[in-house]
Design a protein around this motif. Structure first.
Motif, PDB file in Angstrom:
ATOM      1  N   UNK A 178     -20.325  15.461  32.142  1.00 37.03           N
ATOM      2  CA  UNK A 178     -21.406  15.020  31.258  1.00 37.03           C
ATOM      3  C   UNK A 178     -22.505  14.288  32.001  1.00 37.03           C
ATOM      4  N   UNK A 179     -22.285  13.975  33.302  1.00 36.25           N
ATOM      5  CA  UNK A 179     -23.300  13.304  34.101  1.00 36.25           C
ATOM      6  C   UNK A 179     -23.501  11.847  33.753  1.00 36.25           C
ATOM      7  N   UNK A 180     -22.635  11.275  32.905  1.00 39.39           N
ATOM      8  CA  UNK A 180     -22.817   9.898  32.448  1.00 39.39           C
ATOM      9  C   UNK A 180     -21.588   9.039  32.728  1.00 39.39           C
ATOM     10  N   UNK A 181     -20.394   9.565  32.472  1.00 36.28           N
ATOM     11  CA  UNK A 181     -19.167   8.782  32.626  1.00 36.28           C
ATOM     12  C   UNK A 181     -18.443   9.166  33.911  1.00 36.28           C
ATOM     13  N   UNK A 195     -24.334   2.592  42.044  1.00 34.78           N
ATOM     14  CA  UNK A 195     -24.627   3.460  43.190  1.00 34.78           C
ATOM     15  C   UNK A 195     -24.864   4.898  42.742  1.00 34.78           C
ATOM     16  N   UNK A 196     -24.048   5.379  41.788  1.00 33.16           N
ATOM     17  CA  UNK A 196     -24.249   6.749  41.296  1.00 33.16           C
ATOM     18  C   UNK A 196     -25.538   6.855  40.491  1.00 33.16           C
ATOM     19  N   UNK A 197     -25.873   5.808  39.745  1.00 35.37           N
ATOM     20  CA  UNK A 197     -27.107   5.825  38.955  1.00 35.37           C
ATOM     21  C   UNK A 197     -28.333   5.784  39.855  1.00 35.37           C
ATOM     22  N   UNK A 198     -28.310   4.901  40.865  1.00 38.73           N
ATOM     23  CA  UNK A 198     -29.463   4.767  41.761  1.00 38.73           C
ATOM     24  C   UNK A 198     -29.510   5.844  42.834  1.00 38.73           C
ATOM     25  N   UNK A 223     -23.107  12.587  47.415  1.00 38.41           N
ATOM     26  CA  UNK A 223     -24.161  13.481  46.948  1.00 38.41           C
ATOM     27  C   UNK A 223     -23.924  14.899  47.440  1.00 38.41           C
ATOM     28  N   UNK A 224     -24.119  15.876  46.536  1.00 41.95           N
ATOM     29  CA  UNK A 224     -24.103  17.278  46.949  1.00 41.95           C
ATOM     30  C   UNK A 224     -25.419  17.631  47.617  1.00 41.95           C
ATOM     31  N   UNK A 225     -26.501  17.149  47.044  1.00 45.74           N
ATOM     32  CA  UNK A 225     -27.819  17.249  47.642  1.00 45.74           C
ATOM     33  C   UNK A 225     -28.586  16.006  47.212  1.00 45.74           C
ATOM     34  N   UNK A 226     -29.894  15.995  47.438  1.00 42.13           N
ATOM     35  CA  UNK A 226     -30.664  14.786  47.175  1.00 42.13           C
ATOM     36  C   UNK A 226     -30.603  14.368  45.712  1.00 42.13           C
ATOM     37  N   UNK A 227     -30.411  15.312  44.785  1.00 38.87           N
ATOM     38  CA  UNK A 227     -30.486  15.006  43.363  1.00 38.87           C
ATOM     39  C   UNK A 227     -29.156  15.126  42.626  1.00 38.87           C
ATOM     40  N   UNK A 228     -28.135  15.685  43.251  1.00 40.78           N
ATOM     41  CA  UNK A 228     -26.869  15.954  42.562  1.00 40.78           C
ATOM     42  C   UNK A 228     -25.801  14.973  43.014  1.00 40.78           C
ATOM     43  N   UNK A 229     -25.313  14.140  42.091  1.00 37.09           N
ATOM     44  CA  UNK A 229     -24.290  13.134  42.379  1.00 37.09           C
ATOM     45  C   UNK A 229     -22.918  13.710  42.042  1.00 37.09           C
TER      46      UNK A 229
END
Length: 736
Positions: A316-319, A351-354, A390-396
């Protein structure tokens, strides 16, 4: 050693110094005892701390002690509820100051730069937490040893022990040895080397047995070095390399031991081997849980008291949920499952959010941990450093965290280690996700193929059912479309043909009349020839034929010229040559082509062009489009009004619009375009000059060139009597 303080006894060592004092080194030396170090920088702060009743001993900087009588020293003792020893620390010790310190009631007078190790020993001795080493009968003392040896031992950069052979009792140590074991000199010389070893070595061999065998080899001259795990005062194992040399005097059998901490070397080797094993696990497709557990244990083996976790971000990208943390409390890890990330969600969630590393050195006093502070305190967690995976610059993917049970900030080695761990975790997680995705595709491929086959079969059947209807509909649609197109074309073609017919009717009609007349005249001449031709009749025929030829040729040339004028307005395929060019190289060609006609009509051509504008486009088509616009101005703007010569002008400008486009503007001062006509100017075959040289295709072709091949836009603006203007916005690089 004396028994430890009870819970209600003072246990704080207060440092009152006007300058910053290294409390960390002193705290580490006192860590095994129930003592904590607190530092203040003002006298009133020192008095307030003593009144709190928790100070066991005070270290007072002479600079804060007051006047020459050092009145703060007795005031501290009076403020304490229990007897308070005060050590005075002086930046410039002197005998006079020592005497005044004694009169002020100081328990000790020491230099301000006194080493933390020696100061810790004096504190422990004064508080009777350790007892002085007894003088044993028959044991050598420093008085019986060579002074040069002791000097060498003290200044050695390695840890040095001097022991009695057989009992292996420690007789002397240097500063580096005290630092290595985290013990005072008094504590070390009351023990022996075997007491500093764990019962069993890492290979399972008893320490006493391994030590005895190594000493036997040394005494036999077979070796001078062996490896042995020793113990720090905190209980932490230290991998050491011992080089031992026997020393024998007339009275004593001694052993000189130089100890080198090889823990960093072994840790580096373990990290290197562990990384290789992890990469092999990842390559062989080991379960992600096993891989992350192996990674965490490998990193924890590199740390001094640290605990690690791996958290994964849910789909879900949140929890988040916990993926690994073998040394962390299970209840704490379970409580993390389902927590959201955010700007103040502890170390991992933040850290995941930032998408940045978050360092929290003191959990209990950091706002990021405000929602979870009680839980951390319950489990004794005081510091947490987290780095996003990070998988890439934008994917956590998740985060890797290091926890400590004391307030602590990372050093350079810690940062490198967490970066290594995060990189390896990212490889493992990404590989697992790809494998899971491939597995899902493999598992569902047959179902997908079957479902798709059924859909195609059904679609085929449906298509067969409606094929006849669709064919009929398509036929009807084609017929209707063709009819509509035919009607539109016929309507446009009718207007064009009417104009063309009107223009061509006169020369063709004249030619037909003249040809018919000459045909009759030729027949009469043939009859005269049969009856006897007279010279005067032949001469008259030749004169008429010559005049007829001249008129016929003139009319046919006029018709050919009209046809040629219609052909010239078509788009020339030879102009579709693409290339890089600057406007200053191609526009002069256009200027030269129209200059003659402009001079004939006494019209001015005003030029405002940035000649160095560069384009990657079709220069021939650009020139053709601009020529059509100029011809349109000449034909429609200036062709039908009674304007005085020398009063008209055509302006051509070209500039960089600043957004990757070039704006080309062409305007005239002609009669303008009526509002009801303006929306129709780009329609094919539409013209207001039919029969007077207009075909209705010039602006239509220009519009197609600009919006099609050149990839731009064209806008027209005009008002009757105020001229017309056309704005072309063309990209510097035409579309492919």
């Amino acid at each position: 050693m004396m028994p430890p303080f009870s819970a209600d006894q003072p246990h704080t060592i207060l440092i009152a110094a006007s300058t910053t004092y290294d409390t960390g080194a002193l705290q580490r030396m006192l860590a095994r005892h129930p003592l904590e170090v607190r530092a203040v920088q003002r006298g009133d702060e020192a008095l307030a701390a003593v009144r709190g009743g928790r100070v066991a001993l005070a270290l007072l900087d002479v600079a804060l002690a007051g006047s020459a009588s050092m009145e703060l020293c007795p005031r501290l003792q009076q403020a304490s509820q229990t007897p308070l020893p005060v050590f005075l620390l002086s930046a410039r010790p002197s005998n006079d100051e020592r005497e005044r310190a004694h009169q002020a009631g100081a328990a000790a007078y020491l230099p301000l730069n006194f080493s933390p190790e020696d100061l810790a020993e004096k504190i422990l001795l004064h508080l009777q937490l350790i007892v002085p080493a007894p003088v044993l009968a028959g044991m050598p003392t420093m008085a019986t040893l060579e002074v040069n040896y002791h000097t060498m031992l003290s200044g050695s950069p390695d840890a040095i022990l001097l022991m009695q052979r057989g009992s292996w009792r420690i007789l002397d140590v240097n500063l580096r040895a005290r630092q290595l074991f985290g013990m005072t000199e008094t504590e070390l010389i009351q023990t022996d080397l075997l007491a500093l070893c764990p019962p069993v070595q890492p290979d399972g061999q008893p320490s006493a047995q391994m030590f005895a065998a190594s000493v036997e080899q040394i005494m036999a001259g077979d070796t001078q070095m062996f490896e042995l795990d020793l113990l720090h005062a905190s209980g932490r194992a230290i991998a050491c390399e011992l080089r031992m040399v026997p020393l024998t005097t007339a009275e004593h059998r001694l052993m000189h031991a130089r100890i080198v901490d090889v823990t960093p070397r072994k840790l580096a080797a373990a990290l290197r081997d562990g990384k290789n094993e992890l990469l092999e696990m990842i390559a062989s497709g080991a379960p992600l849980a096993d891989t992350l557990d192996k990674l965490v244990r490998m990193i924890e083996a590199q740390l001094d008291g640290g605990h690690c976790t791996v958290m994964l971000l849910n789909p879900d990208g949140v929890t988040v949920h916990s993926a690994a943390g073998p040394s962390m409390p299970p209840d704490y890890l379970a409580a993390l499952n389902g927590l959201p990330i955010g700007p103040a969600a502890g170390s991992c969630g933040t850290a995941m959010f930032r998408k940045q590393t978050v360092i929290v050195s003191d959990i209990l006093n950091d706002p990021l941990w405000a929602p979870y502070r009680n839980a951390a305190a319950h489990y004794g967690l005081r510091a947490c450093w987290s780095m996003p995976i990070l998988l890439d610059r934008d994917t956590v993917l998740g985060s890797f965290a290091m926890y400590y049970r004391e307030v602590r900030a990372p050093n350079d080695d810690d940062r490198r280690l967490i970066q290594t761990a995060t990189h390896l975790a990212g490889i493992a997680i990404a590989r697992t996700r790809r494998e899971e995705e491939l597995q899902r595709h493999r598992e569902h491929l047959e179902d997908l193929v079957a479902a798709r086959t059924a859909e195609l079969r059904q679609a085929k059947e449906d298509a067969e059912h409606v094929n006849e209807e669709l064919s009929t509909a398509l036929d009807n649609l084609s017929m209707t479309q063709e009819e509509l197109v035919r009607r539109d074309k016929l309507a446009a073609l009718g207007a064009l043909v009417a104009g063309v017919a009107h223009e061509l009717n006169t020369p063709i009609g004249n030619s037909l009349t003249l040809a018919s007349s000459m045909s009759e005249r030729t027949a009469a001449l043939r009859r005269d020839l049969d009856n006897g031709l007279r010279k005067s009749a032949l001469a008259a025929y030749l004169d008429e034929a010559s005049g007829a030829d001249e008129v016929l040729l003139r009319n046919l040339n006029r018709a050919a010229a009209l046809v040629d004028s219609f052909k010239r307005i078509a788009v020339d395929g030879g102009n579709r040559q693409r290339g890089r060019f600057v406007l200053g190289d191609v526009l002069p060609e256009l200027m030269q082509a129209v200059q003659g006609e402009l001079r004939q009509r006494e019209l001015a051509l005003i030029e405002d062009i940035d000649h160095w504008l560069e384009m990657d486009s079709y220069p021939g088509l650009l020139i053709q489009a601009l020529r059509h616009l100029i011809d349109n101005s000449l034909l429609h703007g200036f062709g039908g009004r009674g304007q005085l010569k020398g009063q008209g002008s055509i302006t051509l400008s070209a500039h960089d619009s600043g957004n990757g486009e070039i704006a080309i503007h062409l305007s005239d001062t002609g009669v303008g375009i009526a509002p009801e006509i303006l929306p129709k100017i780009y329609d094919p075959f539409f013209t207001t000059r039919m029969g007077a040289g207009g075909s209705g295709l010039g602006l239509y072709i220009t519009h197609n060139i600009v919006t099609g091949v050149l990839g731009g836009r064209i806008d027209a603006a005009s008002a009757p009597g105020q001229g017309a203007s056309f704005m072309l916005r063309l990209p510097k690089v035409a579309p492919l």
